[in-house]
Design a protein around this motif. Structure first.
Motif, PDB file in Angstrom:
ATOM      1  N   TYR A  85      13.815  22.554  40.912  1.00 10.45           N
ATOM      2  CA  TYR A  85      13.650  21.154  40.492  1.00 10.45           C
ATOM      3  C   TYR A  85      12.194  20.760  40.313  1.00 10.45           C
ATOM      4  N   LEU A  89      10.819  19.411  36.693  1.00  9.54           N
ATOM      5  CA  LEU A  89      10.019  18.188  36.541  1.00  9.54           C
ATOM      6  C   LEU A  89       8.773  18.438  35.694  1.00  9.54           C
ATOM      7  N   LYS A  94      11.289  13.853  34.468  1.00  8.95           N
ATOM      8  CA  LYS A  94      12.277  13.363  35.424  1.00  8.95           C
ATOM      9  C   LYS A  94      13.664  13.279  34.814  1.00  8.95           C
ATOM     10  N   GLU A  95      13.747  12.814  33.580  1.00 10.50           N
ATOM     11  CA  GLU A  95      15.061  12.666  32.933  1.00 10.50           C
ATOM     12  C   GLU A  95      15.749  14.022  32.782  1.00 10.50           C
ATOM     13  N   GLN A  98      16.796  15.418  36.269  1.00  9.49           N
ATOM     14  CA  GLN A  98      17.980  14.702  36.762  1.00  9.49           C
ATOM     15  C   GLN A  98      19.237  15.134  36.012  1.00  9.49           C
ATOM     16  N   ALA A 148      10.183  17.110  44.963  1.00  7.91           N
ATOM     17  CA  ALA A 148      10.990  16.932  43.754  1.00  7.91           C
ATOM     18  C   ALA A 148      12.343  16.314  44.093  1.00  7.91           C
ATOM     19  N   LYS A 151      11.858  12.621  44.535  1.00 11.12           N
ATOM     20  CA  LYS A 151      11.675  11.905  43.266  1.00 11.12           C
ATOM     21  C   LYS A 151      12.998  11.762  42.511  1.00 11.12           C
ATOM     22  N   LEU A 152      13.863  12.769  42.642  1.00 12.42           N
ATOM     23  CA  LEU A 152      15.110  12.772  41.883  1.00 12.42           C
ATOM     24  C   LEU A 152      16.272  12.136  42.638  1.00 12.42           C
TER      25      LEU A 152
END
Length: 525
Positions: A85, A89, A94-95, A98, A148, A151-152
């Motif tokens: 992950y 990133l 991020k999109e 995810q 990560a 953040k996700l």
């Protein structure tokens, strides 16, 4: 510890624990709305989903169903795919990161929901998954992975402990994951597919695609299936479509031993991120609690004597858990894409009705199920939120460009090394049950001597692009280090991208007689 038995033909635990239905080969031309090539988790799940949508589907398998990578998995059903992950990133934002997590998490939820709704007896257990580090270098990488997750929004726990005796600095747990018996689960989907009118053909090798005047799959025996859509769910795409997938992926082999441990195991699924990797998870076999110990990955055709890898896993198992009995050992082959995200979708932009799913990098239970869900949507005209990320036509300059050049430099080096290699011994030096590269009539050849003394000789030039294959002593196969093709002792294709067998070399009569001197002895008086 009990004496280890001799493992001539490694066999996975899953195939010894269930009887898989068998199907006849295709013997005539036929038609379908969709033809799916490949009888693993992706092919069977996609076939099941499309049949539920009312489509007329034919499923083709070159060998036996569930005898490829799916049948040789450790069957962790998790969105925790090693150190991934933080890297996603960096390369997809991020999109994109995810989307990768959600696609695999949706696949996990789909499997659970299917099992619960249909009461499938497939030993599904929900447990946390964990990756852990044992060195300073990989602890720093694990710290990045933890950040990560934060953040996700991935549910996790960051600790410095795993519940067995091994060196650990940090451990990152992904909560509420699963493992199961993959063949029991997929046997249910297969039965449902048949009930919905689906057709299955085994021992049917798809070799090409025709598109004039209509779309057709061509089989090795010359039969054709006319259709509206083709989906390649085979390990390596059976049809390239000028997508150059052989240059955009590379193959790795990894190994598993199944043991009955001396010590109790607390549960959970574990994967070390340092080298060499060690994977641990619990399973059940004939009333016994069993541990599956995996790892020892290497690029296909580049490993040391493959028996070494099994011994290394046994040593780890013995030191960490103790071994009452070793039950099984097997290996698997997995494909990696340039950017570590599978290729799922239209094979190329100009071939709208041909789809592929490949490149799962050892995480086929969720990735294969996610692929089936995406393919169902694409073939039925539904919008899928993850299709763009997994599109086979994508190209990320970093890391794809770097990987493209490094992979193909590796291929070039193997081409040169194989041609320059000097081989010094003959087939006469082989013991029964041994294989190796020899010199025969002034040419490089591959030789295997079976337990009866019969010698099988093949040309070691891979029929895909001419690299020299190497002997795999653990699986008794000839493996190509360039693109991962594998061949049997008789030269038959076991795994692509090669489509043609290795050329057989005829052994001269006198040489064969020397291997069977008893045949030339006079009858006793």
């Amino acid at each position: 510890m009990k004496e280890m038995r001799k493992w001539e033909q490694p066999e996975p635990i899953w195939r010894k624990d269930i009887k898989i239905k068998q199907f006849a080969s295709l013997k005539e031309n036929t038609t379908a709305e969709t033809v799916i090539v490949g009888g693993g988790i992706t092919g069977i799940t996609t076939a099941y989903l499309l049949a539920k949508e009312g489509q007329d589907v034919v499923l083709l398998e070159a060998d036996e169903l569930l005898n490829g990578t799916t049948g040789h998995t450790t069957a962790k059903v998790t969105a925790q795919h090693g150190l991934i992950y933080h890297e996603l990133l960096q390369h997809f934002g991020k999109e994109g990161a995810q989307a990768y997590f959600k696609a695999n998490d949706d696949a996990l939820r789909f499997i659970r929901g299917t099992v619960e709704q249909n009461q499938i007896d497939c030993n599904l257990h929900n447990e946390d998954a964990c990756i852990y580090s044992t060195t300073d270098q990989y602890t720093r990488k694990l710290e990045n992975e933890y950040n990560a997750y934060q953040k996700l929004g991935i549910p996790c726990e960051y600790t410095n402990d795993v519940p067995y005796d091994t060196d650990v600095q940090k451990a990152l747990y992904m909560k509420d994951q699963s493992h199961f018996h993959p063949l029991k689960y997929l046997s249910f989907l297969l039965d449902e597919f048949i009930k919905l009118g689906g057709r299955v053909y085994e021992q049917t090798v798809a070799v090409d695609v025709e598109n004039d005047p209509e779309l057709r799959v061509v089989t090795k025996n010359g039969n054709r299936i006319s259709c509206d859509h083709i989906v390649s769910c085979s390990h390596f795409p059976f049809y390239d479509g000028t997508g150059f997938y052989f240059a955009r992926m590379y193959a790795e082999r990894s190994y598993v031993v199944a043991i009955e441990p001396e010590q109790e195991f607390a549960g959970g699924m574990y994967l070390s991120v340092d080298q060499p990797v060690r994977s641990v998870r619990k399973a059940h076999y004939k009333g016994k609690n069993v541990l599956l110990i995996g790892g020892e990955s290497h690029r296909t055709g580049e490993g040391v004597d493959t028996d070494f890898h099994y011994r290394a896993l046994e040593e780890f198992a013995a030191e960490t858990f103790g071994i009452k009995e070793k039950l099984f050992q097997w290996s698997a082959q997995d494909l990696y894409t340039l950017d570590k995200v599978p290729y799922i979708g239209q094979i190329t932009r100009n071939k709208e009705n041909i789809y592929i799913a490949t490149g799962y990098k050892k995480w086929g239970m969720t990735s294969g199920t996610a692929a089936a869900l995406m393919l169902r949507d694409q073939l039925t005209g539904k919008k899928n939120p993850y299709a763009h990320l997994f599109s086979p036509s994508r190209f990320q300059a970093d890391p794809s460009l770097k990987k493209f050049f490094s992979n193909n430099l590796t291929v070039a080096s193997h081409l040169l090394e194989g041609k320059a290699e000097r081989v010094g011994f003959s087939h006469e030096a082989l013991k029964k049950g041994e294989g190796g590269v020899i010199q025969y009539n002034d040419q490089r050849a591959g030789a295997y001597k079976d337990e009866d003394g019969q010698v099988y000789l093949v040309d070691t030039k891979c029929t895909h692009m001419g690299c020299e294959v190497e002997w795999n002593s653990g699986e008794h196969s000839w493996d190509c280090p360039c693109h991962g093709s594998r061949f049997s002792i008789e030269g038959e294709v076991m795994e692509g991208p090669a489509k043609q067998p290795l050329k057989r070399i005829a052994m001269e009569k006198d040489d064969q007689a020397n291997e069977h001197p008893e045949k030339d002895m006079p009858e006793p008086v």
